[in-house]
Design a protein around this motif. Structure first.
Motif, PDB file in Angstrom:
ATOM      1  N   ASP A   1       0.823  -1.206   0.000  1.00 17.61           N
ATOM      2  CA  ASP A   1       0.000   0.000   0.000  1.00 17.61           C
ATOM      3  C   ASP A   1       0.861   1.262   0.000  1.00 17.61           C
ATOM      4  OD1 ASP A   1      -2.283  -1.559   0.019  1.00 17.61           O
ATOM      5  OD2 ASP A   1      -2.622  -1.350   2.176  1.00 17.61           O
ATOM      6  N   ALA A   2       1.927   1.253   0.773  1.00 14.48           N
ATOM      7  CA  ALA A   2       2.798   2.438   0.861  1.00 14.48           C
ATOM      8  C   ALA A   2       3.447   2.747  -0.483  1.00 14.48           C
ATOM      9  CB  ALA A   2       3.864   2.234   1.932  1.00 14.48           C
ATOM     10  N   SER A   3       3.973   1.725  -1.150  1.00 15.04           N
ATOM     11  CA  SER A   3       4.630   1.981  -2.443  1.00 15.04           C
ATOM     12  C   SER A   3       3.599   2.327  -3.516  1.00 15.04           C
ATOM     13  CB  SER A   3       5.503   0.795  -2.870  1.00 15.04           C
ATOM     14  OG  SER A   3       4.728  -0.340  -3.178  1.00 15.04           O
ATOM     15  N   ARG A   4       2.412   1.759  -3.414  1.00 13.59           N
ATOM     16  CA  ARG A   4       1.343   2.087  -4.367  1.00 13.59           C
ATOM     17  C   ARG A   4       0.984   3.565  -4.226  1.00 13.59           C
ATOM     18  NH1 ARG A   4      -1.759  -1.744  -2.967  1.00 13.59           N
ATOM     19  NH2 ARG A   4      -0.945  -3.246  -4.453  1.00 13.59           N
ATOM     20  N   GLY A   5       0.921   4.058  -2.996  1.00 19.12           N
ATOM     21  CA  GLY A   5       0.646   5.471  -2.761  1.00 19.12           C
ATOM     22  C   GLY A   5       1.713   6.373  -3.358  1.00 19.12           C
ATOM     23  N   ARG A   6       2.969   5.961  -3.235  1.00 18.19           N
ATOM     24  CA  ARG A   6       4.068   6.758  -3.817  1.00 18.19           C
ATOM     25  C   ARG A   6       3.972   6.779  -5.343  1.00 18.19           C
ATOM     26  NH1 ARG A   6       6.824   4.039   0.247  1.00 18.19           N
ATOM     27  NH2 ARG A   6       7.803   2.579  -1.212  1.00 18.19           N
ATOM     28  N   VAL A   7       3.585   5.659  -5.931  1.00 14.98           N
ATOM     29  CA  VAL A   7       3.455   5.600  -7.393  1.00 14.98           C
ATOM     30  C   VAL A   7       2.370   6.548  -7.884  1.00 14.98           C
ATOM     31  CG1 VAL A   7       2.663   4.142  -9.312  1.00 14.98           C
ATOM     32  CG2 VAL A   7       4.405   3.300  -7.754  1.00 14.98           C
ATOM     33  N   VAL A   8       1.193   6.506  -7.273  1.00 15.00           N
ATOM     34  CA  VAL A   8       0.089   7.332  -7.775  1.00 15.00           C
ATOM     35  C   VAL A   8       0.277   8.815  -7.467  1.00 15.00           C
ATOM     36  CG1 VAL A   8      -1.539   5.411  -7.855  1.00 15.00           C
ATOM     37  CG2 VAL A   8      -1.438   6.863  -5.802  1.00 15.00           C
ATOM     38  N   GLU A   9       1.176   9.146  -6.549  1.00 11.85           N
ATOM     39  CA  GLU A   9       1.532  10.552  -6.371  1.00 11.85           C
ATOM     40  C   GLU A   9       2.357  11.041  -7.562  1.00 11.85           C
ATOM     41  OE1 GLU A   9       3.426  10.868  -2.567  1.00 11.85           O
ATOM     42  OE2 GLU A   9       1.547  10.583  -1.485  1.00 11.85           O
ATOM     43  N   GLN A  10       3.176  10.150  -8.129  1.00 15.03           N
ATOM     44  CA  GLN A  10       4.005  10.497  -9.283  1.00 15.03           C
ATOM     45  C   GLN A  10       3.246  10.360 -10.603  1.00 15.03           C
ATOM     46  OE1 GLN A  10       7.226  11.633  -9.062  1.00 15.03           O
ATOM     47  NE2 GLN A  10       6.762  11.661  -6.889  1.00 15.03           N
ATOM     48  N   LEU A  11       2.387   9.343 -10.682  1.00 14.51           N
ATOM     49  CA  LEU A  11       1.648   9.033 -11.903  1.00 14.51           C
ATOM     50  C   LEU A  11       0.155   9.156 -11.605  1.00 14.51           C
ATOM     51  CD1 LEU A  11       3.616   5.807 -12.942  1.00 14.51           C
ATOM     52  CD2 LEU A  11       4.098   8.175 -13.601  1.00 14.51           C
ATOM     53  N   PRO A  12      -0.412  10.341 -11.773  1.00 19.76           N
ATOM     54  CA  PRO A  12      -1.801  10.548 -11.377  1.00 19.76           C
ATOM     55  C   PRO A  12      -2.780   9.692 -12.177  1.00 19.76           C
ATOM     56  CG  PRO A  12      -0.949  12.479 -12.522  1.00 19.76           C
ATOM     57  CD  PRO A  12       0.191  11.543 -12.348  1.00 19.76           C
ATOM     58  N   ILE A  13      -3.863   9.345 -11.512  1.00 22.51           N
ATOM     59  CA  ILE A  13      -4.963   8.620 -12.148  1.00 22.51           C
ATOM     60  C   ILE A  13      -6.146   9.574 -12.243  1.00 22.51           C
ATOM     61  CG2 ILE A  13      -6.595   6.699 -11.903  1.00 22.51           C
ATOM     62  CD1 ILE A  13      -4.313   5.067 -10.669  1.00 22.51           C
ATOM     63  N   LEU A  14      -6.780   9.554 -13.409  1.00 20.79           N
ATOM     64  CA  LEU A  14      -7.907  10.448 -13.673  1.00 20.79           C
ATOM     65  C   LEU A  14      -9.157   9.642 -13.959  1.00 20.79           C
ATOM     66  CD1 LEU A  14      -5.238  11.701 -15.130  1.00 20.79           C
ATOM     67  CD2 LEU A  14      -6.863  13.351 -15.961  1.00 20.79           C
ATOM     68  N   ALA A  15     -10.293  10.244 -13.646  1.00 17.66           N
ATOM     69  CA  ALA A  15     -11.588   9.715 -14.051  1.00 17.66           C
ATOM     70  C   ALA A  15     -12.059  10.591 -15.202  1.00 17.66           C
ATOM     71  CB  ALA A  15     -12.577   9.779 -12.899  1.00 17.66           C
ATOM     72  N   LEU A  16     -12.383   9.960 -16.320  1.00 15.12           N
ATOM     73  CA  LEU A  16     -12.933  10.676 -17.493  1.00 15.12           C
ATOM     74  C   LEU A  16     -14.392  10.288 -17.604  1.00 15.12           C
ATOM     75  CD1 LEU A  16     -10.052   9.970 -20.039  1.00 15.12           C
ATOM     76  CD2 LEU A  16     -10.415  12.048 -18.705  1.00 15.12           C
ATOM     77  N   THR A  17     -15.264  11.281 -17.583  1.00 13.91           N
ATOM     78  CA  THR A  17     -16.698  11.037 -17.670  1.00 13.91           C
ATOM     79  C   THR A  17     -17.302  11.951 -18.731  1.00 13.91           C
ATOM     80  OG1 THR A  17     -17.095  12.654 -15.926  1.00 13.91           O
ATOM     81  CG2 THR A  17     -16.936  10.360 -15.247  1.00 13.91           C
ATOM     82  N   PRO A  18     -18.502  11.622 -19.209  1.00  9.75           N
ATOM     83  CA  PRO A  18     -19.150  12.513 -20.181  1.00  9.75           C
ATOM     84  C   PRO A  18     -19.477  13.864 -19.537  1.00  9.75           C
ATOM     85  CG  PRO A  18     -20.159  10.323 -20.233  1.00  9.75           C
ATOM     86  CD  PRO A  18     -19.249  10.368 -19.040  1.00  9.75           C
ATOM     87  N   ALA A  19     -19.164  14.916 -20.273  1.00  9.40           N
ATOM     88  CA  ALA A  19     -19.503  16.273 -19.815  1.00  9.40           C
ATOM     89  C   ALA A  19     -21.003  16.472 -19.930  1.00  9.40           C
ATOM     90  CB  ALA A  19     -18.763  17.314 -20.661  1.00  9.40           C
ATOM     91  N   LEU A  20     -21.563  17.182 -18.982  1.00  9.80           N
ATOM     92  CA  LEU A  20     -22.994  17.523 -19.044  1.00  9.80           C
ATOM     93  C   LEU A  20     -23.155  18.744 -19.918  1.00  9.80           C
ATOM     94  CD1 LEU A  20     -23.823  17.056 -15.262  1.00  9.80           C
ATOM     95  CD2 LEU A  20     -24.150  15.418 -17.113  1.00  9.80           C
ATOM     96  N   HIS A  21     -24.133  18.705 -20.768  1.00 11.61           N
ATOM     97  CA  HIS A  21     -24.353  19.859 -21.684  1.00 11.61           C
ATOM     98  C   HIS A  21     -25.484  20.709 -21.217  1.00 11.61           C
ATOM     99  CE1 HIS A  21     -21.516  18.439 -24.709  1.00 11.61           C
ATOM    100  NE2 HIS A  21     -21.921  17.226 -24.353  1.00 11.61           N
TER     101      HIS A  21
END
Length: 155
Positions: free
Chosen positions: A135-155
């Protein structure tokens, strides 16, 4: 880069171009974005770490970190289109918190056991972090390599 590897990397893009994105499924998406400085349209193929069909949300990682051009373009409001499987939408994005991102990465590893053996080697190289699956190393990775959520924009 050798021709076979180059062809393999371009194959999903070609499949989307000829209307066969459904064959690729929700494992990869094609992000179309406009350069925030150049104004040019760019297309980037991204691996989907998680797909949520109900909300049509795709979770992707920035393998080149926060300096990735596609990420900077999205942050500048230049996301034009996401094509993922048979889905197509104008995206909005959200950077996940470290805790949220770590869960997505852990779920991805669990769901892709064969690839999971290669993940530490790849993440060590990309994030320059000694990733050992904790868990600790996973946290360090995602601080360096961000993860994004892409969703449909509301119009």
């Amino acid at each position: 880069m050798n021709r076979a590897l180059e062809a393999a990397l371009k194959a999903p893009v070609v499949m989307y171009d000829v209307g066969l994105g459904c064959v690729v499924g929700h494992r990869f998406l094609l992000l179309t974005h406009r350069g925030r400085k150049s104004g040019l349209v760019h297309r980037t193929m991204l691996e989907v770490l998680r797909w949520e069909p109900g909300s049509r949300t795709a979770y992707v990682i920035s393998g080149l970190g926060r300096g990735s051009q596609w990420l900077k373009n999205l942050q500048a409001g230049q996301g034009l289109e996401v094509r993922c499987g048979g889905d197509r939408f104008v995206p909005t994005h959200r950077l996940l918190t470290t805790d949220e991102a770590a869960v997505v990465l852990e779920d991805y590893e669990r769901a892709h056991r064969v690839a999971a053996r290669l993940i530490p080697r790849v993440l060590n190289r990309l994030a320059d972090v000694d990733y050992d699956g904790t868990d600790a190393s996973r946290g360090r990775v995602v601080e360096q390599l961000p993860i994004l959520a892409l969703t449909p924009a509301l119009h």
